[in-house]
Design a protein around this motif. Sequence first.
Motif, PDB file in Angstrom:
ATOM      1  N   GLY A 194      -2.461  14.713  -8.585  1.00  0.00           N
ATOM      2  CA  GLY A 194      -1.693  14.715  -9.827  1.00  0.00           C
ATOM      3  C   GLY A 194      -0.831  13.484 -10.019  1.00  0.00           C
ATOM      4  N   MET A 195      -0.548  12.760  -8.948  1.00  0.00           N
ATOM      5  CA  MET A 195       0.257  11.539  -9.034  1.00  0.00           C
ATOM      6  C   MET A 195      -0.577  10.307  -9.390  1.00  0.00           C
ATOM      7  SD  MET A 195       3.414  12.223  -8.600  1.00  0.00           S
ATOM      8  CE  MET A 195       4.121  10.636  -8.222  1.00  0.00           C
ATOM      9  N   ARG A 196      -1.891  10.406  -9.247  1.00  0.00           N
ATOM     10  CA  ARG A 196      -2.772   9.257  -9.469  1.00  0.00           C
ATOM     11  C   ARG A 196      -2.516   8.516 -10.786  1.00  0.00           C
ATOM     12  NH1 ARG A 196      -6.416   6.645  -7.642  1.00  0.00           N
ATOM     13  NH2 ARG A 196      -6.902   7.870  -5.810  1.00  0.00           N
ATOM     14  N   PRO A 197      -2.349   9.216 -11.921  1.00  0.00           N
ATOM     15  CA  PRO A 197      -2.150   8.485 -13.186  1.00  0.00           C
ATOM     16  C   PRO A 197      -0.872   7.636 -13.222  1.00  0.00           C
ATOM     17  CG  PRO A 197      -2.701  10.783 -13.613  1.00  0.00           C
ATOM     18  CD  PRO A 197      -2.449  10.658 -12.146  1.00  0.00           C
ATOM     19  N   ASN A 198       0.061   7.899 -12.314  1.00  0.00           N
ATOM     20  CA  ASN A 198       1.343   7.198 -12.333  1.00  0.00           C
ATOM     21  C   ASN A 198       1.354   5.889 -11.548  1.00  0.00           C
ATOM     22  OD1 ASN A 198       2.506   9.361 -13.815  1.00  0.00           O
ATOM     23  ND2 ASN A 198       2.729  10.502 -11.917  1.00  0.00           N
ATOM     24  N   PHE A 199       0.303   5.626 -10.780  1.00  0.00           N
ATOM     25  CA  PHE A 199       0.281   4.458  -9.893  1.00  0.00           C
ATOM     26  C   PHE A 199      -1.082   3.787  -9.939  1.00  0.00           C
ATOM     27  CE2 PHE A 199       3.328   7.436  -8.151  1.00  0.00           C
ATOM     28  CZ  PHE A 199       4.415   6.629  -7.859  1.00  0.00           C
ATOM     29  N   THR A 200      -1.085   2.464  -9.960  1.00  0.00           N
ATOM     30  CA  THR A 200      -2.359   1.748  -9.964  1.00  0.00           C
ATOM     31  C   THR A 200      -2.974   1.684  -8.571  1.00  0.00           C
ATOM     32  OG1 THR A 200      -1.218  -0.363  -9.689  1.00  0.00           O
ATOM     33  CG2 THR A 200      -1.773   0.329 -11.948  1.00  0.00           C
ATOM     34  N   ASN A 201      -2.154   1.773  -7.543  1.00  0.00           N
ATOM     35  CA  ASN A 201      -2.672   1.672  -6.175  1.00  0.00           C
ATOM     36  C   ASN A 201      -2.460   2.967  -5.388  1.00  0.00           C
ATOM     37  OD1 ASN A 201       0.100   1.325  -6.112  1.00  0.00           O
ATOM     38  ND2 ASN A 201       0.053  -0.178  -4.484  1.00  0.00           N
ATOM     39  N   TRP A 202      -2.540   4.105  -6.090  1.00  0.00           N
ATOM     40  CA  TRP A 202      -2.383   5.411  -5.442  1.00  0.00           C
ATOM     41  C   TRP A 202      -3.552   5.638  -4.481  1.00  0.00           C
ATOM     42  CZ3 TRP A 202       1.643   8.195  -4.736  1.00  0.00           C
ATOM     43  CH2 TRP A 202       1.542   9.509  -4.297  1.00  0.00           C
ATOM     44  N   MET A 251       0.834  -1.181   0.000  1.00  0.00           N
ATOM     45  CA  MET A 251       0.000   0.000   0.000  1.00  0.00           C
ATOM     46  C   MET A 251       0.880   1.247   0.000  1.00  0.00           C
ATOM     47  SD  MET A 251      -3.311  -0.731   2.391  1.00  0.00           S
ATOM     48  CE  MET A 251      -2.531  -1.597   3.727  1.00  0.00           C
ATOM     49  N   ILE A 252       0.380   2.261  -0.626  1.00  0.00           N
ATOM     50  CA  ILE A 252       1.080   3.541  -0.654  1.00  0.00           C
ATOM     51  C   ILE A 252       0.400   4.478   0.344  1.00  0.00           C
ATOM     52  CG2 ILE A 252       1.642   5.570  -2.053  1.00  0.00           C
ATOM     53  CD1 ILE A 252       1.669   3.733  -4.497  1.00  0.00           C
ATOM     54  N   TYR A 253       1.203   5.012   1.243  1.00  0.00           N
ATOM     55  CA  TYR A 253       0.717   5.985   2.214  1.00  0.00           C
ATOM     56  C   TYR A 253       1.298   7.351   1.868  1.00  0.00           C
ATOM     57  CZ  TYR A 253      -0.757   2.136   5.218  1.00  0.00           C
ATOM     58  OH  TYR A 253      -1.368   1.027   5.724  1.00  0.00           O
ATOM     59  N   LEU A 254       0.534   8.396   2.134  1.00  0.00           N
ATOM     60  CA  LEU A 254       1.046   9.745   1.965  1.00  0.00           C
ATOM     61  C   LEU A 254       1.997  10.046   3.112  1.00  0.00           C
ATOM     62  CD1 LEU A 254      -2.277  11.535   0.945  1.00  0.00           C
ATOM     63  CD2 LEU A 254      -0.465  10.706  -0.561  1.00  0.00           C
ATOM     64  N   GLU A 255       3.045  10.779   2.817  1.00  0.00           N
ATOM     65  CA  GLU A 255       4.074  11.095   3.809  1.00  0.00           C
ATOM     66  C   GLU A 255       4.132  12.594   4.060  1.00  0.00           C
ATOM     67  OE1 GLU A 255       6.100   9.010   5.426  1.00  0.00           O
ATOM     68  OE2 GLU A 255       5.573   7.160   4.400  1.00  0.00           O
ATOM     69  N   ILE A 266      -9.443   6.906   6.457  1.00  0.00           N
ATOM     70  CA  ILE A 266     -10.736   6.402   6.919  1.00  0.00           C
ATOM     71  C   ILE A 266     -10.882   4.891   6.725  1.00  0.00           C
ATOM     72  CG2 ILE A 266     -12.020   8.550   6.835  1.00  0.00           C
ATOM     73  CD1 ILE A 266     -12.992   7.842   4.046  1.00  0.00           C
ATOM     74  N   ARG A 267     -10.096   4.315   5.810  1.00  0.00           N
ATOM     75  CA  ARG A 267     -10.135   2.861   5.627  1.00  0.00           C
ATOM     76  C   ARG A 267      -9.103   2.463   4.564  1.00  0.00           C
ATOM     77  NH1 ARG A 267     -14.387   4.774   2.941  1.00  0.00           N
ATOM     78  NH2 ARG A 267     -14.600   4.260   0.745  1.00  0.00           N
ATOM     79  N   THR A 268      -8.970   1.154   4.385  1.00  0.00           N
ATOM     80  CA  THR A 268      -8.220   0.613   3.255  1.00  0.00           C
ATOM     81  C   THR A 268      -9.162  -0.335   2.523  1.00  0.00           C
ATOM     82  OG1 THR A 268      -7.321  -1.214   4.547  1.00  0.00           O
ATOM     83  CG2 THR A 268      -5.987   0.788   4.395  1.00  0.00           C
ATOM     84  N   GLU A 269      -8.995  -0.397   1.223  1.00  0.00           N
ATOM     85  CA  GLU A 269      -9.791  -1.338   0.430  1.00  0.00           C
ATOM     86  C   GLU A 269      -8.977  -1.779  -0.771  1.00  0.00           C
ATOM     87  OE1 GLU A 269     -12.576   1.512  -2.292  1.00  0.00           O
ATOM     88  OE2 GLU A 269     -13.214   1.299  -0.215  1.00  0.00           O
ATOM     89  N   ASN A 270      -8.947  -3.081  -0.986  1.00  0.00           N
ATOM     90  CA  ASN A 270      -8.208  -3.655  -2.118  1.00  0.00           C
ATOM     91  C   ASN A 270      -6.773  -3.156  -2.178  1.00  0.00           C
ATOM     92  OD1 ASN A 270     -10.572  -5.018  -2.960  1.00  0.00           O
ATOM     93  ND2 ASN A 270     -11.253  -3.168  -4.009  1.00  0.00           N
TER      94      ASN A 270
END
Length: 88
Positions: free
Chosen positions: A63-71, A1-5, A15-19
């Motif tokens: 803006g980073m979303r398109p670069n990662f499938t699990n962003w 999982m990718i977490y924001l730092e 609020i949760r994790t899913e898939n």
Amino acid sequence: MIYLEPRSIYDQAIIRTENNVVVYCYYKLVDVLIDNAMKNDNTLTYDEAYDQVVDHIDYNIEGMRPNFTNWPILERDNDCVSEDRTPD
């Protein structure tokens, strides 16, 4: 999982994790980042901090979303907002 730092700040808005994806509440994230910005720069007004935070989220996080499938997902659902805050 990718977490924001840094997680010490951003984890407050989870609020949760899913898939295998972390889901953050957009409104909680805005509040947490505004609080942090204003603690680090006491010359900022709330409106200035709000503008900076929303720009940061829109361009640097979303803006980073398109670069990662699990962003991470930023959920903009009023249900994720605490009772003491009404979203704008």
